[in-house]
Design an enzyme around this catalytic site. Structure first.
Site, PDB file in Angstrom:
ATOM      1  N   ARG A 147       0.860  -1.180   0.000  1.00 21.59           N
ATOM      2  CA  ARG A 147       0.000   0.000   0.000  1.00 21.59           C
ATOM      3  C   ARG A 147       0.901   1.236   0.000  1.00 21.59           C
ATOM      4  O   ARG A 147       1.924   1.276   0.683  1.00 21.59           O
ATOM      5  CB  ARG A 147      -0.925   0.034   1.230  1.00 21.59           C
ATOM      6  CG  ARG A 147      -2.046  -1.002   1.203  1.00 21.59           C
ATOM      7  CD  ARG A 147      -3.083  -0.681   0.144  1.00 21.59           C
ATOM      8  NE  ARG A 147      -4.246  -1.564   0.193  1.00 21.59           N
ATOM      9  CZ  ARG A 147      -4.365  -2.684  -0.498  1.00 21.59           C
ATOM     10  NH1 ARG A 147      -3.364  -3.096  -1.271  1.00 21.59           N
ATOM     11  NH2 ARG A 147      -5.474  -3.407  -0.421  1.00 21.59           N
ATOM     12  N   HIS A 180      -0.440  -0.100 -10.031  1.00 21.70           N
ATOM     13  CA  HIS A 180      -1.116  -1.088  -9.192  1.00 21.70           C
ATOM     14  C   HIS A 180      -1.544  -2.296 -10.035  1.00 21.70           C
ATOM     15  O   HIS A 180      -2.711  -2.713 -10.024  1.00 21.70           O
ATOM     16  CB  HIS A 180      -2.324  -0.470  -8.487  1.00 21.70           C
ATOM     17  CG  HIS A 180      -2.638  -1.134  -7.174  1.00 21.70           C
ATOM     18  ND1 HIS A 180      -3.052  -0.446  -6.071  1.00 21.70           N
ATOM     19  CD2 HIS A 180      -2.580  -2.440  -6.789  1.00 21.70           C
ATOM     20  CE1 HIS A 180      -3.260  -1.286  -5.061  1.00 21.70           C
ATOM     21  NE2 HIS A 180      -2.971  -2.497  -5.479  1.00 21.70           N
ATOM     22  N   GLU A 207      -2.755   7.792  -4.598  1.00 22.46           N
ATOM     23  CA  GLU A 207      -2.982   6.841  -5.681  1.00 22.46           C
ATOM     24  C   GLU A 207      -4.371   7.057  -6.264  1.00 22.46           C
ATOM     25  O   GLU A 207      -5.340   7.120  -5.484  1.00 22.46           O
ATOM     26  CB  GLU A 207      -2.851   5.402  -5.166  1.00 22.46           C
ATOM     27  CG  GLU A 207      -2.941   4.361  -6.271  1.00 22.46           C
ATOM     28  CD  GLU A 207      -2.639   2.944  -5.774  1.00 22.46           C
ATOM     29  OE1 GLU A 207      -1.685   2.772  -4.997  1.00 22.46           O
ATOM     30  OE2 GLU A 207      -3.374   2.044  -6.171  1.00 22.46           O
TER      31      GLU A 207
END
Length: 307
Positions: free
Chosen positions: A220, A268, A249
């Site tokens: 993360r 991602h 993000e």
């Protein structure tokens, strides 16, 4: 005694989920048919989950589609009586593979060579015999140990407890992270994001990392202090950073990391939807079967720990 679990789906009712529920011995039902289990697909409405659970008291088990649970914290806090399971560990292989790819790319200077328009100087470092610190001992961390072992790497693990991890040279807790970093050639962040792990890698940690080392984050974005990382890369204090996750993000256009030659950023994609749907299906099938048999479920969420 075996039962036939009645399972509802929150989100799009997709064949891979309905097939998994059936293969596990369950039956798909609507929310008005007193389901005892709820399976979430990746496109579920997270904001609607709490109201859905409030209105469907028959549900006693909830299967989340992700390894991280922070997006569902409000619903989980409102319904601590239910059994919650996540996908933790289910996506370990593709995510660990991506971490290895980022590590190899940085040490082999592939970002630089991909942009090159002339022959350039000879450069590159082999992973064989290097030292890695893996932060997190869940499914991804354990798979990384297996992959790094193929390169005869020395691997130290940082986790919540110092209970030994098979295959690791040393196992310690986050309080001792700074003691390991000066020796590490590779630092991989594979931990859950919780209030206690936010910005686990910050200015102080980056300052003691070995010059020429690489940082890889496939967990993360909030586990790394982005501003501190930008400064460390700009000053050339580490060789590079491989980031599949960022904070914020998505990483905004124009962010300094986009212009940083030492940063290799992927959007991602360590586990794309095509990769993880079959893996989520496997987890759902197993847990529906275990629910039918009255056995403990896989991927149980520890709300207090945050994962």
């Amino acid at each position: 005694m075996t039962t036939t679990p009645r399972i509802a789906i929150h989100g799009e009712v997709l064949p891979f989920l309905t097939d998994a529920i059936a293969a596990g011995g369950g039956v798909v039902v609507g929310l008005d048919e007193r389901p005892e289990g709820l399976v979430l697909d990746h496109g579920n409405d997270k904001h609607a989950l709490q109201d859905l659970l409030d209105g469907t008291p028959s549900i006693r088990w909830v299967q989340l589609p992700s390894a991280g649970i922070e997006s569902y914290a409000h619903a989980l806090a409102a319904h601590p009586d239910k059994v919650w399971t996540s996908a933790k560990g289910a996506y370990a292989k593709p995510v660990a593979e991506h971490a290895l790819a980022l590590t190899l790319a940085l040490y082999r200077h592939l970002p630089e060579r991909a942009a090159a328009r002339s022959w350039g100087a000879s450069a590159g470092t082999s992973l064989h015999g290097l030292t890695a610190v893996v932060i997190g001992a869940g499914g991804i961390g354990m798979e990384l140990l297996r992959l790094f072992a193929a390169f005869d790497m020395q691997i130290d693990v940082v986790r919540r407890t110092d209970a030994p991890v098979p295959g690791a040279r040393r196992t310690t807790t986050a309080e001792h992270l700074a003691e390991l970093l000066p020796e590490a050639d590779v630092v991989v962040v594979a931990a859950a994001l919780t209030p206690g792990t936010s910005k686990l890698i910050g200015e102080a940690e980056l300052a003691v990392m070995k010059p020429g080392s690489v940082l890889v984050n496939i967990a993360r974005g909030g586990l790394v202090d982005t501003d501190a990382l930008v400064a460390a890369l700009a000053e050339g204090r580490i060789l590079g950073a491989g980031l599949d996750v960022t904070d914020p993000e998505p990483l905004p256009d124009g962010h300094p990391l986009w212009d940083e030659p030492r940063a290799l950023i992927t959007p991602h994609t360590a586990d794309t939807i095509e990769m993880i749907r079959p893996l989520l299906g496997e987890r759902v099938e197993i847990n529906v079967h275990r629910l039918a048999m009255g056995l403990p479920l896989e991927g149980l969420v520890d709300a207090a720990a945050g994962y």
